[in-house]
Design a protein around this motif. Structure first.
Motif, PDB file in Angstrom:
ATOM      1  N   LEU A   1      -8.747  27.977 -63.150  1.00 53.02           N
ATOM      2  CA  LEU A   1      -9.319  28.320 -61.852  1.00 53.02           C
ATOM      3  C   LEU A   1      -9.975  29.692 -61.937  1.00 53.02           C
ATOM      4  O   LEU A   1      -9.451  30.597 -62.589  1.00 53.02           O
ATOM      5  CB  LEU A   1      -8.229  28.356 -60.782  1.00 53.02           C
ATOM      6  N   PHE A   2     -11.117  29.820 -61.240  1.00 52.19           N
ATOM      7  CA  PHE A   2     -11.885  31.057 -61.251  1.00 52.19           C
ATOM      8  C   PHE A   2     -12.334  31.420 -59.839  1.00 52.19           C
ATOM      9  O   PHE A   2     -12.490  30.551 -58.993  1.00 52.19           O
ATOM     10  CB  PHE A   2     -13.137  30.905 -62.132  1.00 52.19           C
TER      11      PHE A   2
ATOM     12  N   ALA B   1       8.041  32.563 -58.214  1.00 47.02           N
ATOM     13  CA  ALA B   1       7.491  33.739 -58.911  1.00 47.02           C
ATOM     14  C   ALA B   1       5.969  33.762 -58.975  1.00 47.02           C
ATOM     15  O   ALA B   1       5.329  34.232 -58.052  1.00 47.02           O
ATOM     16  CB  ALA B   1       8.100  33.857 -60.287  1.00 47.02           C
ATOM     17  N   ASN B   2       5.378  33.283 -60.052  1.00 48.12           N
ATOM     18  CA  ASN B   2       3.919  33.345 -60.179  1.00 48.12           C
ATOM     19  C   ASN B   2       3.300  31.941 -60.113  1.00 48.12           C
ATOM     20  O   ASN B   2       2.323  31.655 -60.773  1.00 48.12           O
ATOM     21  CB  ASN B   2       3.514  34.067 -61.475  1.00 48.12           C
TER      22      ASN B   2
ATOM     23  N   GLY C   1      -6.020  31.494 -62.773  1.00 47.46           N
ATOM     24  CA  GLY C   1      -4.807  30.799 -63.182  1.00 47.46           C
ATOM     25  C   GLY C   1      -5.124  29.428 -63.737  1.00 47.46           C
ATOM     26  O   GLY C   1      -6.284  29.043 -63.860  1.00 47.46           O
ATOM     27  N   THR C   2      -4.051  28.695 -64.041  1.00 45.27           N
ATOM     28  CA  THR C   2      -4.172  27.376 -64.639  1.00 45.27           C
ATOM     29  C   THR C   2      -3.322  26.382 -63.860  1.00 45.27           C
ATOM     30  O   THR C   2      -2.188  26.701 -63.473  1.00 45.27           O
ATOM     31  CB  THR C   2      -3.684  27.412 -66.105  1.00 45.27           C
ATOM     32  N   ILE C   3      -3.855  25.193 -63.670  1.00 46.30           N
ATOM     33  CA  ILE C   3      -3.080  24.124 -63.025  1.00 46.30           C
ATOM     34  C   ILE C   3      -2.103  23.612 -64.074  1.00 46.30           C
ATOM     35  O   ILE C   3      -2.513  23.099 -65.113  1.00 46.30           O
ATOM     36  CB  ILE C   3      -4.007  23.001 -62.520  1.00 46.30           C
TER      37      ILE C   3
ATOM     38  N   LYS D   1      -0.193  28.247 -62.135  1.00 45.48           N
ATOM     39  CA  LYS D   1       0.398  29.470 -62.687  1.00 45.48           C
ATOM     40  C   LYS D   1      -0.690  30.529 -62.617  1.00 45.48           C
ATOM     41  O   LYS D   1      -1.732  30.399 -63.242  1.00 45.48           O
ATOM     42  CB  LYS D   1       0.844  29.261 -64.126  1.00 45.48           C
ATOM     43  N   THR D   2      -0.439  31.561 -61.817  1.00 40.36           N
ATOM     44  CA  THR D   2      -1.457  32.593 -61.629  1.00 40.36           C
ATOM     45  C   THR D   2      -1.388  33.647 -62.718  1.00 40.36           C
ATOM     46  O   THR D   2      -0.340  33.873 -63.320  1.00 40.36           O
ATOM     47  CB  THR D   2      -1.319  33.269 -60.251  1.00 40.36           C
ATOM     48  N   ASP D   3      -2.529  34.288 -62.940  1.00 44.99           N
ATOM     49  CA  ASP D   3      -2.656  35.318 -63.955  1.00 44.99           C
ATOM     50  C   ASP D   3      -2.765  36.695 -63.312  1.00 44.99           C
ATOM     51  O   ASP D   3      -3.150  37.643 -63.940  1.00 44.99           O
ATOM     52  CB  ASP D   3      -3.922  35.033 -64.783  1.00 44.99           C
ATOM     53  N   SER D   4      -2.435  36.761 -62.047  1.00 40.46           N
ATOM     54  CA  SER D   4      -2.662  37.989 -61.299  1.00 40.46           C
ATOM     55  C   SER D   4      -1.391  38.429 -60.598  1.00 40.46           C
ATOM     56  O   SER D   4      -0.556  37.611 -60.233  1.00 40.46           O
ATOM     57  CB  SER D   4      -3.752  37.735 -60.254  1.00 40.46           C
TER      58      SER D   4
END
Length: 176
Positions: A85-86, A61-62, A10-12, A25-28
């Motif tokens: 983030l990884f 939500a995400n 995700g991204t801060i 904001k998560t990508d998952s």
């Protein structure tokens, strides 16, 4: 940790409080990957730097609300805005059947049930409204939408993906 050995989480996207909290904001679909994690890698410049998580909770939500150790002020949090983030690839659960991670199928050969061998997946473009296979075919690029109706089989052993594309789609890229 090398970026090639990790997956994007995700991204801060914003600061949350004057105490250094941030919103991610998560990508998952599985935000629990971050929620119960002790640390995460933050990409600063071209380096992945470990940041330890003090606390983490769902926000909306995400979005996740995260307080990192040693990030205690708005200024500290602001320095992390828009950073990615990884997590290590080893943390991803194994998938089976026709489900796959995008990074997993790079280099797989695509075979169309009507056309035959199409080429090798070089990238999956997920920046459009629908993800797209980018396939190298004899020096040309072929784009195939990643759609459940097109996807027939993912064979991890043979490193092939069988698709059934609409008539004429592949030929559209090959005709001059």
């Amino acid at each position: 940790m090398r970026k090639e050995d990790c997956f994007f989480v995700g991204t801060i996207v914003s600061k949350f409080s004057f105490k250094g909290e941030v919103l991610v904001k998560t990508d998952s679909d599985d935000s629990a990957l971050l929620e119960n994690r002790e640390s995460v890698f933050v990409e600063l410049g071209k380096e992945l730097i470990p940041f330890f998580i003090e606390r983490c909770s769902y926000h909306k939500a995400n979005l996740l609300r995260i307080k990192f150790e040693e990030v205690d002020t708005e200024r500290d949090a602001e320095a992390l805005l828009r950073q990615s983030l990884f997590l290590p690839l080893s943390l991803l659960p194994k998938l089976s059947g026709n489900k796959f991670y995008y990074h997993e199928v790079i280099g797989f050969e695509v075979v169309d049930v009507h056309y035959g061998r199409v080429g090798v997946i070089t990238h999956i473009n997920d920046r459009s409204s629908q993800p797209i296979f980018e396939i190298e075919h004899e020096g040309r690029q072929i784009l195939i939408p990643l759609h459940d109706d097109f996807l027939k089989e993912v064979n991890r052993k043979d490193k092939t993906i069988t698709v059934a594309t609409p008539e004429g789609l592949i030929e559209l890229y090959l005709n001059d």
